[in-house]
Structure formats: C-alpha cells, structure tokens
Write a protein that holds these residues in place. Structure first.
Motif: not given
Length: 445
Positions: A148-157
C-alpha cells in the motif's frame, strides 16, 4: 550463428591479444561472465569458473555476481555478499535484488530487510522482491503495508500478494485481494492487467476452498480468461482442471482439458485426480496409460493420483502392479503418500494381513496418516488384534492426539471387549489428553 562464428575465426577476431587497445581491457571479464551465465543451472561449474576468474586476477563486475548468487547456499551467499562489498558493486540493483531473494528463501527476513534498505531509490523490482520475502516468511501484514505504500505497482506486485496469502493458507484473503485488484483503478484504467500467473494463483485458492462461492469465483476468473484472451497455458489450464475436479464439475474438466494445446505431466495429474475423486476410477487408470503413450514421464504426484484411483475403485492387483512399477520403470522412490495409498487400497478391499505386512517392512517409520488408514480398515473388517498391534505404533507417534486412542477404544467396545476399551479411556485421562468434541456444520447457499 555458426556462420558468424566462422567469420570471427577466419578474420582473426576470436583471440584476445595482449597488445589490444585499452578499450578492450574488460574483455576477459565479459568472457567469464558469459560462461558463468551459461552455467546458470549448474552451480558448481559456475562457482569453479568464478574461482578460476579470481585466480587469474580477472576483476569481477556487477554482471558476475547475480547468476552465482541466484542458486548459492546460504554460507557461500554470505561470502559472495562480502565480495560484492570488496569489489565496490554492492549498490548495483541486480545484485541487491538477488541478495534479497537469497536471504528470503533462507528465512532470514531481517537480513533481507537490511538489504532492501540499501536501495538508494524506489525500484518496483526491489519492492516486489521484498513483498515475496515477507510472503515466504508468513508476514502478510507487513507485505500488505509495503504494498500500500508503493507509489507504483505492476502485475507482479499484485500477483505476489495474491499468491502470498495462498502460500500461508489464507485462501479467502487471496481471493478477496484478487477482487480488490480487479476493482482497482490500475486494472480498470488498463494500467495493470492480470496475467497467467495471477489467474493461476487465484484459481488455486478457489480450489482449496469448499462451497458455491469459491466455485462461482473460479468461474468468473475462467470467464475473464476467455473474454480477455489471457493465455490458457499449462498453469491456468491445470488450475481450472483442479478446481472443477474438486467441485465435481467433470464436464467442465473435460472441456478445459480438450481445448488445452499444451499439456504437461501436471495437467495429466490433475485430470487423473479429478476422475479418481468423482467415481471414474477406471478412466483415471486409462489416462495414466495415455501419459506414457504421449511420451511423458510420470512423476511422484502422478503415482499418488493413480494409486488413489486404484484404492477408490478397489483395483487391488492393478494398484500393487503400479506400486511395484514406480521404481522398476521410472526410478521413482516411493514416499509416505504412496505407502498410504497402498494401505488404503488393501484396507478398503479387506486385505488386512497384506497391509500389515507392508507396514512392518516399510523402509521408514509409518506416519500417523498411514497407521490411521490401517486402523480404520481394521475397525471396518473386525481385525481387532492386528489393529491393536499396529495401533501401539500410532500411539507412540501421536502421544497427545486423542483420535487413535478413541478409535482403538471404539474398536474394542464394538466387540464388547469392555476392559480393553476402559483401559484405553483411562490412558487418555492419565496422559491429560483432551478429547476433541465433535460438531456439525450447516452450509447455507
């Protein structure tokens, strides 16, 4: 490629000359790195090359370490960690990510976190590796917090967290997190799209839950796969077969199996298990023969599935022949699950003496599941004395579990051997073992 190789040789460019220009000073390092990468799956050979590299005073660089670290055992990994510091390449993102994964798979979460803190800037690859580290070590609360703290996420996240809940047995949370993913703006706006791994993870979670809700969720994922042309590869197809098989939807099982272009051994295993668990044991055995006709090699899981089919169909001769063929034909060493299937097969068919003989001659101590299957067969077929003999082994294995005591006591009571039954009940009380109360469950759909 061979023509290019020939041109390199005929033009004299293959050998590295000592009087080469300074721009070629890293050529030996590049050659060693290429060889080490080529031996990526042969750890001892890549390590030997690395030792040879150092002995010849060829300086390793940031491309040298990741392939070696990838498969290193922990003590060696720590030594290589020191080498990266010594060579001044520790801050390289690829090295940091590989080290993080090394510590995570060895359950050294504090070490993994310390490496993660060394990343100078946000890198989604590093965050995904740390998400996986938390998941592998059962800390899903921190994994979700990091996510939730990640500024960006991809499908792997997203997939890593969905799979993380499943790895830790929280299949409901895995499905709910997938639902959160599908409603998130990243997916709605097309920035992130579930891939084959995502779908396979959530389908596996559905298969591990009972009830109509899990089946409905699985069907929705199946519909998404069809509508969005997600590749129906081995993993998604096998997961669908496994789900539908566990839910008793054999027509869906057969449809998925039929349209799959590529089928691996795991796919056939899921198909055999589905048939075996839905009363079509003979077809499961026929499918086992088809595996060999396809030129595929059955594995340990294949034999668990087909021996289960034999047990449920009471195909005693076929099951024993298959059990013997494991080592003779495919050099597969029988494990506890295989012995459990054979004991179940003989027990269901009333061959109690043969089952007892196999237990006595097992190459390792039978576990509680094997002995429990045998005791259940003894109770059904009235083999009380034999049950007591083998039951004593079960009691030694599970001294604080009431199940085996109660089963033995019930066996004696059914034969009106009240003194034996009372002795066993007394042993339960003296050992301080708490009898687990029975309960009933009503599932409302």
């Amino acid at each position: 490629m061979k023509q290019i190789h020939s041109l390199i040789v005929t033009n004299g460019h293959l050998l590295h000359h000592s009087n080469a220009p300074s721009s070629h000073q890293w050529m030996p390092t590049l050659l060693y790195n290429a060889l080490i990468s080529a031996y990526d799956n042969h750890h001892h050979k890549s390590l030997h090359l690395f030792s040879h590299m150092l002995a010849n005073q060829v300086p390793p660089n940031s491309y040298t370490f990741p392939p070696i670290l990838k498969s290193s055992p922990l003590p060696l990994g720590s030594t290589l960690h020191s080498q990266t510091l010594k060579r001044g390449v520790f801050s390289d993102p690829f090295i940091l990510t590989t080290l993080l994964a090394l510590y995570a798979r060895n359950n050294l979460l504090p070490h993994a976190r310390k490496v993660f803190e060394e990343f100078p800037v946000f890198l989604i690859v590093a965050c995904n590796a740390m998400l996986n580290a938390f998941s592998m070590n059962g800390d899903m609360e921190t994994a979700v917090s990091l996510f939730e703290s990640m500024p960006q996420r991809d499908v792997i996240s997203w997939t890593t967290v969905v799979n993380g809940f499943a790895l830790n047995g929280n299949f409901g949370a895995s499905i709910r997190f997938f639902g959160k993913m599908m409603n998130h703006k990243d997916v709605v706006e097309g920035l992130v799209k579930p891939n084959e791994a995502t779908c396979a993870c959530v389908l596996s979670s559905c298969a591990n839950l009972d009830g109509k809700t899990a089946l409905d969720c699985g069907k929705q994922v199946h519909g998404y796969v069809v509508m969005n042309e997600v590749k129906l590869g081995v993993f998604v197809g096998t997961s669908l077969i496994n789900l539908y098989g566990k839910m008793g939807c054999l027509s869906d099982v057969e449809n998925v199996f039929r349209i799959m272009v590529v089928r691996e051994v795991c796919t056939w295993n899921a198909m055999i298990s589905s048939l075996a668990s839905n009363g079509r044991e003979k077809e499961a055995l026929e499918m086992f023969e088809q595996i060999k006709l396809q030129g595929l090699k059955p594995n340990s899981i294949t034999y668990v599935a087909v021996l289960t089919a034999c047990a449920r169909g009471k195909f005693v001769r076929e099951g024993l022949d298959l059990f013997r063929s494991m080592w003779q034909d495919f050099r597969i060493e029988p494990i506890m699950k295989h012995y459990g299937c054979v004991i179940d097969l003989l027990g269901r068919s009333g061959h109690i003496q043969e089952a007892a003989e196999i237990i006595r001659n097992m190459p390792f101590q039978p576990d509680a599941s094997v002995l429990g299957a045998f005791l259940g067969a003894c109770r059904i077929h009235g083999a009380i004395k034999l049950g007591e003999e083998i039951g004593k082994k079960a009691l030694k294995l599970q001294t604080q579990h009431c199940g085996q005591y109660v089963l033995l006591s019930s066996m004696n009571a059914e034969k009106e051997r009240w003194d034996h039954a009372a002795d066993l009940r007394r042993e339960i009380m003296e050992a301080g073992i708490q009898k687990i109360p029975a309960y009933s469950m009503v599932h409302l759909t």
